[in-house]
Structures are given as structure tokens and as C-alpha cells.
Design a protein around this motif. Sequence first.
Motif, PDB file in Angstrom:
ATOM      1  N   TYR A 208      11.997  22.033 -34.448  1.00 39.02           N
ATOM      2  CA  TYR A 208      11.462  23.309 -33.010  1.00 39.02           C
ATOM      3  C   TYR A 208      12.637  23.573 -32.181  1.00 39.02           C
ATOM      4  O   TYR A 208      13.217  22.559 -31.930  1.00 39.02           O
ATOM      5  CB  TYR A 208      10.254  22.677 -32.981  1.00 39.02           C
ATOM      6  N   LYS A 209      12.562  24.378 -31.670  1.00 36.80           N
ATOM      7  CA  LYS A 209      13.298  25.084 -30.413  1.00 36.80           C
ATOM      8  C   LYS A 209      13.173  25.155 -29.471  1.00 36.80           C
ATOM      9  O   LYS A 209      12.021  25.790 -29.408  1.00 36.80           O
ATOM     10  CB  LYS A 209      14.274  26.361 -30.572  1.00 36.80           C
ATOM     11  N   PHE A 210      12.732  24.658 -28.473  1.00 34.19           N
ATOM     12  CA  PHE A 210      12.305  25.080 -26.897  1.00 34.19           C
ATOM     13  C   PHE A 210      12.515  26.035 -26.550  1.00 34.19           C
ATOM     14  O   PHE A 210      14.142  26.590 -26.474  1.00 34.19           O
ATOM     15  CB  PHE A 210      13.073  23.681 -25.774  1.00 34.19           C
ATOM     16  N   GLY A 211      12.090  27.483 -25.549  1.00 35.65           N
ATOM     17  CA  GLY A 211      12.170  28.346 -24.984  1.00 35.65           C
ATOM     18  C   GLY A 211      11.970  28.392 -23.277  1.00 35.65           C
ATOM     19  O   GLY A 211      12.429  27.122 -22.828  1.00 35.65           O
ATOM     20  N   PHE A 212      11.428  28.986 -23.103  1.00 34.20           N
ATOM     21  CA  PHE A 212      11.368  28.714 -21.503  1.00 34.20           C
ATOM     22  C   PHE A 212      10.147  27.741 -21.308  1.00 34.20           C
ATOM     23  O   PHE A 212      10.036  27.324 -20.344  1.00 34.20           O
ATOM     24  CB  PHE A 212      10.859  30.219 -20.609  1.00 34.20           C
ATOM     25  N   GLU A 213       9.293  27.485 -22.793  1.00 30.39           N
ATOM     26  CA  GLU A 213       8.728  25.867 -22.462  1.00 30.39           C
ATOM     27  C   GLU A 213       9.114  24.547 -22.137  1.00 30.39           C
ATOM     28  O   GLU A 213       7.789  24.359 -21.523  1.00 30.39           O
ATOM     29  CB  GLU A 213       7.429  26.532 -23.976  1.00 30.39           C
TER      30      GLU A 213
END
Length: 483
Positions: free
Chosen positions: A454-459
Motif C-alpha cells: 500500500y502506498k499513501f498519497g495525499f491521505e
Amino acid sequence: MSPILVISVITIYFLVLMGISWLTSRKNDNLTFFTANRQSPWYLVAFGMIGASLSGVTFISVPGEVGNTAFAYFQVVLGYLVGYFVIATVLLPLYYRLNLISIYTYLEQRFGKYSYKSGAFFFLLSRIVGSSFRLFLVAGVLQLAIFDAYGWPFSVTVAITIALIWLYTFRGGIKTIVWTDTLQTLFMISAVAISIYLMKDALDMSWLQLSEKVSASGYSEIFVWDWQSGQNFFKQFISGAFIAIVMTGLDQDMMQKNLTCRSLKDAQKNMFWFCIVLVIVNFMFLSMGALLYIYAGEMNIAIPARTDDLYPLLALEHFPLVAGVVFLLGIIAAAYSSADSALTALTTSFCVDFLGLGQNDKPISKKIRIRVHLAFSVILFLVIIAFKAINDQSVITAVFKAAGYTYGPILGLFTFGLITKYQLKDKWVPLVALLSPVISYIINANSEAWFGGYKFGFEILVVNGLLTFFGLFLIRKAELELT
């Protein structure tokens, strides 16, 4: 484009801004700098906020980013609508009821001095970093268009850029900005519309053919459903909602404009129309981005290594002269409409939140206010120079990444205050506010290994806010009722 022409365009532009500053600052008292005497027409605030919220980042980076992620950014924009609804129905009524100059005063009334100073500190940090990124963009364009030809260093470009902002804002403050932002938003939107029209004309296509060309190019793909992708719809949409809440509703810069409206009803009306127009304008920017790549391909123009350089390259070196002039007006307007209000908001927050001016019958000193205004101008200059030395990624990604870490504690503090009845052990709040971004950074850096790819974005902003909320819950006092 001739440097003399560029200088002439910029000179005329700033003479107009200076004229507006002179007209709006006549017969003003010192409080006008901070509140515009609560007399701003809502429609001017709504239109001007478009330019302030988009800024030079959107003007350059969003079109360039289309080459990497197509229209995926529009998922964030859709999430904005939810965030603006929360601002209009929850936050604005609170701010108007408490009659605030600085919105962070709420934290002192709710929790205490340390919570108040923590929220204000993270705003100052967030806005200094964000504004520096945005001004870095316009300074880079001016360097390319003017100062490289004369051999002037980048530091001189930055100094001139900030000095011009200071000159037209130090007298009228937020009252001047409400009017100048309206003009600057008009220039920015006009630049996009004219650029699109000129590319359509150069490609010899009808509007229908142009639309079909964009659709067939693959650049117009909006929705991403891969849960591991940083552009996943749910990540982007939820992040967009929270970004709107923190970067507008919990941001002194943006809320200071709303609080100049005559009434809560006018401020809510402003927010409603602002979010509708913002969605339309963002779609225009994305469409222009797709056309920039199509135009470059059709004309056999090499795409620059940094996507942020695509629009400036085409506008200044390949488009007709009128397009270059319009681009310069647009990028300057976009950057300055964000930076001028940020400088005023930084001055307001420091004067009210840290010096206590305007509180407890402590008068607002004009001399102190001007000194603070000048000091923040110098700080922005130094941060931009530092950013020039270390920047190696798309500026829009850098801005939101920074906001994810610095706005998270503000989000957690306001959320805890609004949805719980707990008091806090106030002296422990700064520690929670500092630890939450650090833990968020560690989680983000190891997310792929810890969470199955899983890659975090703006979240990451949401994670930061949740960590702050949990930390505040741990330092709550036993009593539930507010005192």
C-alpha cells in the motif's frame, strides 16, 4: 520573448495593483488590515478565492502532471466539494459566532494557551512552506523570461518578487487583497482560456474534434481503482475532502477572506459559489494539460524532463507572442493571488496569536504590524532560496506532502474540539502535535513493507490528523463537560 517586453508587461501589471492598493487603503484604520471592517461583497470574495486556492502550483504543475497521472487529480477536486460543505455548515458558523480575527483563538477558548499556540505555530509553518513553494514557481518563470538574459542571480529575482508583494499589501492588507485577488483570478482564468483557444487554432481543429482528440489520447482518464496506487479514487476523494477542510477551513489565510464578508449568510453563499467555480476551473486546467502534451507531440517538440517546465516552455518559446504575454500575466497573477494573502495572514496570525494584539483591549500597533509584515517577507525569501537548493520533484506533490505533515495537527485539534466534550492537559498538547507528524512520516516511509504494497498519497494528512486526535484523547482530563 524580449526581456524588455516582459518587464513592460510586469510593470504595467503592478502599477494596476498599486493603484488598487491606493484606492482600497485610503481612510483605513489599522483594523482594516486584518478584517476589512467586515464589509467585503461576498461575490468578490468568492471569485478572488479561486486564484488564491489554485495559485501558481495549479497553473503550472497540474497541467504538467497530466502527462504522469492523466486526469486523476480531478478525483481530489471532487472530494473538495465535501470539504467545502463542512466548512460552510460547521466551521463558518463557529467563526462568526465567536467573532474571531484569528481562527486559532478558538483553540484557546476551547482548550487553553498551549493548544492555541500549537495550532497557530503549525499554521505559520504550513503557510511559510506552502507559500515558498508557490513563489518559487513564479520566480523561476521570471528568471527564465527576464533575468537570465541579464545574468542576474535567482536570489535577486526572488527579492524583487517578494518586495512587490510587500509594497501593495503593507497598507491595505486583507481589504486590498479581496480586490486584487479578483483581478488576478480574472487574469489567470483568461490565460488558460486563451491558451486553449490558441492551441485549438494551431492544431486546426473544431471544438468537437479537439474534445475527441483529448478523449482518445488517454490523458483524460479520471478514475483509478487500483487500491495500491497513490491515485486510487477513494484515497484521492477522501484526501480531497480533508485537504479542503484544512487548507481552506482551518487555514487563517483562506478564512480571513471569508470573515471579511458582511454576515454568515454572505460567507456561506460565497463558499457555495466558490466550490462550483473551482471545480470548473480545475477541469479547465486539466484539459489544457492534455492539450499541451498533444500540441507538443503534433509539433515534434521534446517534452522537458520536469513536467512543471512544459507549460512555460511552450508558452514562452513556441506559442504566438500574445500567448506568451498572457501566460506571464496568468502565472504572475496565480502566484501573487496566493502569496499576497499568505503574507497578510502570516502577519495577522503572528500579531494576534503570538503578540496578543487586538485581544484583551491590547491595541493593534501599526508600527509593530509593519515590522512583522517585513519580517515574514524576509523569512519567505530565505525559505525559497533553500527550496531552490533541494527541490527535485513536482512542486504540487511537494506542496501537498508538506501540508499532510503540517496541517495534520491542526486538523486533529479542531476535530477533537468540535466532536468531543473533553478538556485537555493543555501543557502536553505541543508534544502530541510534534509527535504526530513524525510518526506519520515513519508510517508513510514504510507503508509498502508494512501494509502489503500500500502506498499513501495525499491521505497521509488524514493519518496525521487521526494520530493527533488519538494523542489528544490520551491526554484528556477526566471531566466531560466544558467549563
